[in-house]
Design a protein around this motif. Sequence first.
Motif, short mmCIF file in Angstrom:
data_model
loop_
_atom_site.label_atom_id
_atom_site.label_comp_id
_atom_site.label_asym_id
_atom_site.label_seq_id
_atom_site.Cartn_x
_atom_site.Cartn_y
_atom_site.Cartn_z
N ARG A 183 0.87 -1.18 0.00
CA ARG A 183 0.00 0.00 0.00
C ARG A 183 0.91 1.23 0.00
N THR A 240 1.84 -5.56 2.57
CA THR A 240 0.63 -6.18 3.12
C THR A 240 0.62 -7.68 2.79
N TRP A 244 -1.30 -0.98 -4.23
CA TRP A 244 -2.44 -0.07 -4.15
C TRP A 244 -1.95 1.31 -3.71
N ARG A 259 -8.67 4.35 -3.09
CA ARG A 259 -7.68 3.27 -3.24
C ARG A 259 -7.68 2.82 -4.69
#
Length: 342
Positions: free
Chosen positions: A244, A312, A318, A326
């Motif tokens: 992320r 993650t 993302w 997102r």
Amino acid sequence: MSQTPPARLCEEDILRLAAELTAGAGPADGVAVGVGDDAAVLAVGGARLAVTTDMMVEGVHFDLAYASPRDVGWRVMAANLSDLAAMGATPRWGFLSLGLRPGPTPALVEGLFDGMLELARTHGLRLVGGDTVRAPALTLNLCLIGLCESGPPTLRSTARAGQAVCVSGPLGASAAGLAWLSAGRDPADALAAPAVEAHLRPRPRLALGRALAASGRLGAMMDLSDGLASDLARLCAASGVGARLEAARLPLAGGAAELATLVGADAVDWALRGGEDFELLFTCQQTDVAELARLAAQADPGAAVVKVGALTKGRGVWLLGLDGSRTEVGLQGFDHFRGDGQ
Ligand SMILES: Nc1ncnc2c1ncn2[C@@H]1O[C@H](COP(=O)(O)OP(=O)(O)OP(=O)(O)O)[C@@H](O)[C@H]1O
Ligand SMILES: Cc1ncc(C[n+]2csc(CCOP(=O)(O)O)c2C)c(N)n1
Ligand SMILES: [Mg+2]
């Protein structure tokens, strides 16, 4: 009867095929790291050699309308050295394969060598061989060999979920410089000059790469050549994790926002998808970010450790936008056979 056209591969497909087909031959003696990282690592008589190769082609990687032969020589050396930096290796020996259009001039050939050798000398690398041929466009391919002596080579495949994702400096400067030069704008313009310099004379992070490798605190590392979106996606795929990124944390190059407005582009797009920044991308425990920043400042006063996100357990890369959105951005960087390639 109409025939289905043959499938067309993008660069990513070809790299996957190269990895699969070469791995199919089974484990090979002396190969500690094969296809898939920034360099191969060969175990030879107690030493670990990092071996990398990278090619540049006129019209694809540079245009002689704005780049001098010296710039071109510097850039191809920088791109190759950056792959050794990503392995934490010390550059030692290089081979140059040179394709020249008919009628090469002394100014061209001497300029190319001057640019390459100037940067090579700074990093203790000796050019020890190569090959020279006639070609339809100026083409330079380097193969560099370095020694992994600052600790084990730093790989793409050793990142873990939960780690911080960091970069070693500003992003998007090279793409901004390229956009400015391609638009035929003045390279000496005060606002654009640092971006133009970043594009024409990138500075690979060798001392930093070695210091990070020696710290023993890294998850994974690679260099940024195709853009954060693509390169982080490759690191994640190699390590079996997701990522992320936070738009608010991206270290946009100085002046990039203003330059983007002037040439009708987007600075965040340059940072994520522009490529050729040749900064290092690495992961580490969240609690080690401050210590690595201290080590980085010692090794290379021009470098930084900027946390841009986290790894993650999911898949894909993302982007958390400034508005809370997102968006999946993985593999949106430069691909020779997609988008800006043909
Ligand atoms: N034609 C090929 N044959 C065998 N292996 C290849 C080939 N092209 C690329 N590779 C390997 O695939 C991996 C990824 O290659 P790539 O050129 O994208 O390296 P990179 O470090 O990600 O990018 P860059 O070259 O821009 O620094 C590397 O391990 C490279 O050695
Ligand atoms: C004239 C011109 N047009 C476009 C670009 C942009 N560009 C070319 S290759 C590449 C990624 C790295 O290459 P590779 O994957 O081959 O290492 C990028 C961002 C440029 N530098 N010059
Ligand atoms: Mg690389």
